[in-house]
Design a protein around this motif. Structure first.
Motif, PDB file in Angstrom:
ATOM      1  N   PRO A 127      25.888 -30.551  -2.609  1.00  0.00           N
ATOM      2  CA  PRO A 127      25.901 -29.420  -3.480  1.00  0.00           C
ATOM      3  C   PRO A 127      25.626 -29.720  -4.946  1.00  0.00           C
ATOM      4  CG  PRO A 127      28.228 -29.897  -2.243  1.00  0.00           C
ATOM      5  CD  PRO A 127      27.191 -30.736  -2.057  1.00  0.00           C
ATOM      6  N   GLY A 128      24.842 -28.795  -5.670  1.00  0.00           N
ATOM      7  CA  GLY A 128      24.158 -29.083  -6.944  1.00  0.00           C
ATOM      8  C   GLY A 128      23.025 -29.630  -6.679  1.00  0.00           C
ATOM      9  N   HIS A 129      22.671 -30.140  -5.807  1.00  0.00           N
ATOM     10  CA  HIS A 129      21.123 -30.655  -5.538  1.00  0.00           C
ATOM     11  C   HIS A 129      20.223 -29.766  -5.144  1.00  0.00           C
ATOM     12  CE1 HIS A 129      22.017 -35.484  -5.364  1.00  0.00           C
ATOM     13  NE2 HIS A 129      22.563 -34.952  -6.256  1.00  0.00           N
ATOM     14  N   ARG A 130      18.957 -30.065  -5.096  1.00  0.00           N
ATOM     15  CA  ARG A 130      17.968 -28.672  -4.474  1.00  0.00           C
ATOM     16  C   ARG A 130      17.427 -29.409  -3.281  1.00  0.00           C
ATOM     17  NH1 ARG A 130      16.685 -25.083  -8.178  1.00  0.00           N
ATOM     18  NH2 ARG A 130      17.834 -25.143 -10.489  1.00  0.00           N
ATOM     19  N   VAL A 131      16.810 -28.297  -2.422  1.00  0.00           N
ATOM     20  CA  VAL A 131      16.078 -28.517  -1.190  1.00  0.00           C
ATOM     21  C   VAL A 131      15.130 -29.479  -1.586  1.00  0.00           C
ATOM     22  CG1 VAL A 131      14.650 -27.479   0.538  1.00  0.00           C
ATOM     23  CG2 VAL A 131      16.857 -26.236  -0.085  1.00  0.00           C
ATOM     24  N   GLY A 132      14.309 -29.589  -2.630  1.00  0.00           N
ATOM     25  CA  GLY A 132      13.280 -30.530  -2.892  1.00  0.00           C
ATOM     26  C   GLY A 132      13.776 -31.946  -2.766  1.00  0.00           C
ATOM     27  N   ASP A 133      15.132 -32.308  -3.310  1.00  0.00           N
ATOM     28  CA  ASP A 133      15.621 -33.416  -2.945  1.00  0.00           C
ATOM     29  C   ASP A 133      15.844 -34.169  -1.649  1.00  0.00           C
ATOM     30  OD1 ASP A 133      16.200 -33.510  -5.861  1.00  0.00           O
ATOM     31  OD2 ASP A 133      18.080 -32.295  -5.749  1.00  0.00           O
ATOM     32  N   ILE A 134      16.054 -33.288  -0.865  1.00  0.00           N
ATOM     33  CA  ILE A 134      16.123 -33.736   0.677  1.00  0.00           C
ATOM     34  C   ILE A 134      14.593 -33.953   1.194  1.00  0.00           C
ATOM     35  CG2 ILE A 134      16.408 -32.764   3.071  1.00  0.00           C
ATOM     36  CD1 ILE A 134      18.534 -30.861   1.917  1.00  0.00           C
ATOM     37  N   ALA A 135      13.627 -33.111   0.787  1.00  0.00           N
ATOM     38  CA  ALA A 135      12.329 -33.268   1.143  1.00  0.00           C
ATOM     39  C   ALA A 135      11.796 -34.269   0.573  1.00  0.00           C
ATOM     40  CB  ALA A 135      11.456 -31.760   0.661  1.00  0.00           C
ATOM     41  N   GLU A 148      16.580 -18.773   9.152  1.00  0.00           N
ATOM     42  CA  GLU A 148      16.894 -17.997   8.014  1.00  0.00           C
ATOM     43  C   GLU A 148      16.414 -18.723   6.706  1.00  0.00           C
ATOM     44  OE1 GLU A 148      21.142 -16.425   9.660  1.00  0.00           O
ATOM     45  OE2 GLU A 148      21.235 -17.547   7.861  1.00  0.00           O
ATOM     46  N   SER A 149      16.491 -18.061   5.417  1.00  0.00           N
ATOM     47  CA  SER A 149      16.304 -18.917   4.278  1.00  0.00           C
ATOM     48  C   SER A 149      17.276 -19.693   4.026  1.00  0.00           C
ATOM     49  CB  SER A 149      16.017 -17.776   3.067  1.00  0.00           C
ATOM     50  OG  SER A 149      14.744 -17.090   3.325  1.00  0.00           O
ATOM     51  N   PRO A 150      17.183 -20.938   3.264  1.00  0.00           N
ATOM     52  CA  PRO A 150      15.589 -21.292   2.871  1.00  0.00           C
ATOM     53  C   PRO A 150      14.914 -22.049   4.028  1.00  0.00           C
ATOM     54  CG  PRO A 150      17.211 -22.816   2.081  1.00  0.00           C
ATOM     55  CD  PRO A 150      17.960 -21.795   2.831  1.00  0.00           C
ATOM     56  N   GLU A 151      13.467 -22.300   3.641  1.00  0.00           N
ATOM     57  CA  GLU A 151      12.700 -23.369   4.291  1.00  0.00           C
ATOM     58  C   GLU A 151      13.289 -24.811   3.799  1.00  0.00           C
ATOM     59  OE1 GLU A 151       8.636 -22.558   3.917  1.00  0.00           O
ATOM     60  OE2 GLU A 151       8.474 -21.083   5.592  1.00  0.00           O
ATOM     61  N   VAL A 152      13.219 -25.613   4.535  1.00  0.00           N
ATOM     62  CA  VAL A 152      13.510 -26.935   4.048  1.00  0.00           C
ATOM     63  C   VAL A 152      12.408 -28.009   4.655  1.00  0.00           C
ATOM     64  CG1 VAL A 152      15.279 -28.820   4.513  1.00  0.00           C
ATOM     65  CG2 VAL A 152      16.190 -26.248   4.941  1.00  0.00           C
ATOM     66  N   GLY A 189      14.301 -32.181  -7.413  1.00  0.00           N
ATOM     67  CA  GLY A 189      14.535 -30.975  -8.758  1.00  0.00           C
ATOM     68  C   GLY A 189      13.847 -29.750  -8.388  1.00  0.00           C
ATOM     69  N   THR A 190      13.390 -29.539  -7.265  1.00  0.00           N
ATOM     70  CA  THR A 190      12.687 -28.248  -6.983  1.00  0.00           C
ATOM     71  C   THR A 190      13.248 -27.693  -5.673  1.00  0.00           C
ATOM     72  OG1 THR A 190      10.911 -29.394  -5.312  1.00  0.00           O
ATOM     73  CG2 THR A 190      10.164 -29.057  -7.772  1.00  0.00           C
ATOM     74  N   GLY A 191      13.025 -26.338  -5.554  1.00  0.00           N
ATOM     75  CA  GLY A 191      13.440 -25.556  -4.632  1.00  0.00           C
ATOM     76  C   GLY A 191      14.986 -24.982  -4.883  1.00  0.00           C
ATOM     77  N   PRO A 192      15.505 -24.191  -3.996  1.00  0.00           N
ATOM     78  CA  PRO A 192      16.699 -23.708  -4.211  1.00  0.00           C
ATOM     79  C   PRO A 192      17.937 -24.664  -4.350  1.00  0.00           C
ATOM     80  CG  PRO A 192      15.572 -22.548  -2.223  1.00  0.00           C
ATOM     81  CD  PRO A 192      14.950 -23.693  -2.435  1.00  0.00           C
ATOM     82  N   VAL A 193      18.917 -24.371  -4.985  1.00  0.00           N
ATOM     83  CA  VAL A 193      20.092 -25.003  -5.226  1.00  0.00           C
ATOM     84  C   VAL A 193      20.907 -25.238  -3.925  1.00  0.00           C
ATOM     85  CG1 VAL A 193      22.248 -25.475  -6.583  1.00  0.00           C
ATOM     86  CG2 VAL A 193      19.970 -24.765  -7.578  1.00  0.00           C
TER      87      VAL A 193
END
Length: 260
Positions: free
Chosen positions: A139-147, A176-180, A187-191
């Motif tokens: 929580p608080g990270h972004r999808v881009g951190d996973i990617a 569903e959204s978001p794409e992962v 630091g990019t993408g949905p929170v």
């Protein structure tokens, strides 16, 4: 739009995520040289229905199977067929189950008999990158951190990351959204927030990242025909904690010391 689920809705999802995990465990019992991928599909379809679920892939936008079958160079969305598994193949089994109005999604890449050291290393790295991606899901990270976590882990070990296919949100709908994605910048993408339910699914190639879609409009394979591996879990964020809703435990119980 990202649909945030209530704790009650996420609890309802557990029936689907448990059943999809159990389905892969049932299919695991049949992975062996000489078995057709159509046989695996039949086993999965009957198991899902016998346990009160619906095979969500079957008929989805015309898809002809319960399982997406990914043999060797097939990345995603391969059709069940009369293909007979051979010693040394790797085969990804990806499926979605609907139960109680919600979806569960998971994938595992299996060894068929004894496989090469190179295929073993590819599968091991891909499975480990799934764990790395889950660790980056906070929580608080972004999808881009996973990617970025998945991409960095795999590319540092000499593998390439498929970019055209990605993970996704999940809930009452399969996608569903978001794409992962499995590549990107931190630091990019949905929170990432409480109530989000997503699927993380690294699709990693031994050779080039480039892919080809076959004439059936579904089957995605590597352009250079080098092997690809694919693993997937469904996750939910509840009360600032990440819960992995699917499990590979049923697979490991089924095949004991034969899993990769």
């Amino acid at each position: 739009m990202i649909y945030l689920k209530t704790p009650e809705e996420i609890q309802q999802m557990r029936a689907a995520t448990t059943l999809v995990s159990q389905t892969l465990g049932e299919v695991a019992k049949w992975i062996a040289p000489g078995v057709t991928t159509r046989k695996l599909d039949t086993i999965a379809r009957e198991f899902i229905r016998d346990n009160g679920g619906r095979p969500a892939c079957l008929g989805y936008e015309g898809f002809p199977g319960t399982l997406c079958i990914e043999v060797n160079e097939v990345v995603v969305h391969g059709f069940p067929s009369g293909y007979t598994l051979r010693e040394g193949d790797i085969v990804g089994i990806d499926t979605v189950v609907e139960k109680d109005g919600f979806m569960g999604d998971s994938c595992y890449t299996f060894a068929v008999g004894e496989i090469s050291a190179e295929k073993h290393a590819l599968c091991k790295t891909t499975r480990e990158s799934l764990a790395v991606g889950i660790e980056a899901c906070r929580p608080g990270h972004r999808v881009g951190d996973i990617a970025n976590a998945v991409q960095t882990y795999c590319e540092s070990r000499g593998y390439s990351v498929v970019r055209e296919m990605c993970g996704h949100g999940i809930g009452r709908h399969m996608h569903e959204s978001p794409e992962v994605p499995n590549y990107g910048r931190r630091g990019t993408g949905p929170v990432l927030r409480n109530g989000m339910c997503i699927c993380i699914e690294p699709m990693i190639n031994m050779g080039s990242r480039n892919i080809v879609i076959e004439q059936d409009g579904w089957t995605c394979r590597t352009r250079d025909r080098q092997p690809s591996a694919h693993y997937e879990h469904t996750l939910a964020i509840i009360d600032d904690q990440v819960h992995v809703m699917t499990t590979f435990d049923y697979i490991h119980q089924a095949i004991e010391d034969r899993f990769i």
